[in-house]
Scaffold this active site. Sequence first.
Site, PDB file in Angstrom:
ATOM      1  N   ASP A  52      69.417  14.831  89.558  1.00 27.51           N
ATOM      2  CA  ASP A  52      68.302  15.677  89.163  1.00 27.51           C
ATOM      3  C   ASP A  52      67.932  16.537  90.369  1.00 27.51           C
ATOM      4  OD1 ASP A  52      65.939  16.483  87.555  1.00 27.51           O
ATOM      5  OD2 ASP A  52      64.861  15.429  89.137  1.00 27.51           O
TER       6      ASP A  52
ATOM      7  N   ASP B 149      64.740  18.482  91.167  1.00 25.17           N
ATOM      8  CA  ASP B 149      63.409  18.334  91.753  1.00 25.17           C
ATOM      9  C   ASP B 149      63.166  16.901  92.200  1.00 25.17           C
ATOM     10  OD1 ASP B 149      63.010  20.964  91.122  1.00 25.17           O
ATOM     11  OD2 ASP B 149      61.816  20.568  89.330  1.00 25.17           O
TER      12      ASP B 149
ATOM     13  N   GLY C 198      59.278  17.418  85.295  1.00 24.37           N
ATOM     14  CA  GLY C 198      60.527  17.055  84.624  1.00 24.37           C
ATOM     15  C   GLY C 198      60.688  17.576  83.218  1.00 24.37           C
TER      16      GLY C 198
ATOM     17  N   ARG D  24      59.936  23.988  80.458  1.00 29.39           N
ATOM     18  CA  ARG D  24      58.727  24.771  80.740  1.00 29.39           C
ATOM     19  C   ARG D  24      57.724  24.773  79.580  1.00 29.39           C
ATOM     20  NH1 ARG D  24      60.082  30.637  80.962  1.00 29.39           N
ATOM     21  NH2 ARG D  24      61.591  29.881  82.485  1.00 29.39           N
TER      22      ARG D  24
ATOM     23  N   SER E  91      64.787  23.321  84.589  1.00 28.81           N
ATOM     24  CA  SER E  91      64.335  24.637  85.040  1.00 28.81           C
ATOM     25  C   SER E  91      65.344  25.729  84.721  1.00 28.81           C
ATOM     26  CB  SER E  91      64.076  24.609  86.550  1.00 28.81           C
ATOM     27  OG  SER E  91      63.745  25.899  87.020  1.00 28.81           O
TER      28      SER E  91
ATOM     29  N   ASN F 138      65.353  28.203  86.561  1.00 27.35           N
ATOM     30  CA  ASN F 138      65.537  28.752  87.903  1.00 27.35           C
ATOM     31  C   ASN F 138      66.432  27.888  88.780  1.00 27.35           C
ATOM     32  OD1 ASN F 138      63.594  31.103  87.799  1.00 27.35           O
ATOM     33  ND2 ASN F 138      62.222  29.427  87.261  1.00 27.35           N
TER      34      ASN F 138
ATOM     35  N   ASP G 175      64.175  10.876  89.954  1.00 26.56           N
ATOM     36  CA  ASP G 175      62.910  10.460  90.546  1.00 26.56           C
ATOM     37  C   ASP G 175      61.800  10.364  89.521  1.00 26.56           C
ATOM     38  OD1 ASP G 175      62.715  13.308  90.212  1.00 26.56           O
ATOM     39  OD2 ASP G 175      60.996  13.267  91.571  1.00 26.56           O
TER      40      ASP G 175
END
Length: 247
Positions: free
Chosen positions: A17, A19, A67, A70, A145, A147, A203
């Site tokens: 993952d 982030d 997580g 959006r 994301s 991004n 996480d």
Amino acid sequence: MSAIKVEIPGYQAAIFDMDGVVTRTATVHARAWKEMFDEFLQRYSVERGEPFVPFDEEGDYFAYVDGLPRHDGVRSFLAARGIELPEGEHGDLQELDTVHGLGSRKDALVQQVLARDGVEVFPDWLERVKEWRQAGVKTAIVSSSLNCQAMIRAAGIEELFDARVDGAVSRELGLKGKPDPDIFIEAARRLDVEPSASVVFEDAISGVQAGAAGGFAVVVGVARHGNHADLIEHGADVTVSEITELK
């Protein structure tokens, strides 16, 4: 923490993952969510004569949007505040007070924060991933994301992944978000490995749930905030505070 011994070179692939595991982009997203929601909430509270309660960059972020894709994050936080907005449509302008409009506004703010603050890579991850790749382990990055590619490119780590499954891929293929395992399974498919020969690093609670549901060999909970027990409870086989704890 679990007593399970995990040696990553014993598996064909490691799926990370983004982030909180690879990059400290949670701070980028949290700042963007806060700027977007606070601007909306200020207007919303004035219109209704209600007190303004700002978005909490830690509490609200981790409780309602961390997580999640959006627009699911927008829905989750608004529901927690008892606010109902029209869904709108994909491509809604960021000026519109719809779920999709707020999502567009958040995306634009991510780009601004990214350009202003950059992206920090966790050094413990960087150290181990280079060793594991040299040992022949395939690697993939996953993220909800849109991004993700811009993030890893800005961080200078794009070449350290053999595959990427992000929000853009999920939208194209109609993949479900966590805790469904779709994005991890798609990452394994793109690496041409079976989930049973792969290790997932996560996480977030929704992420370890997804890894466990996908039938992966090992789900490693990366407990950078000390939340070892929560991650084990929700599906992690083993937890670490830093990835260098693993061989």
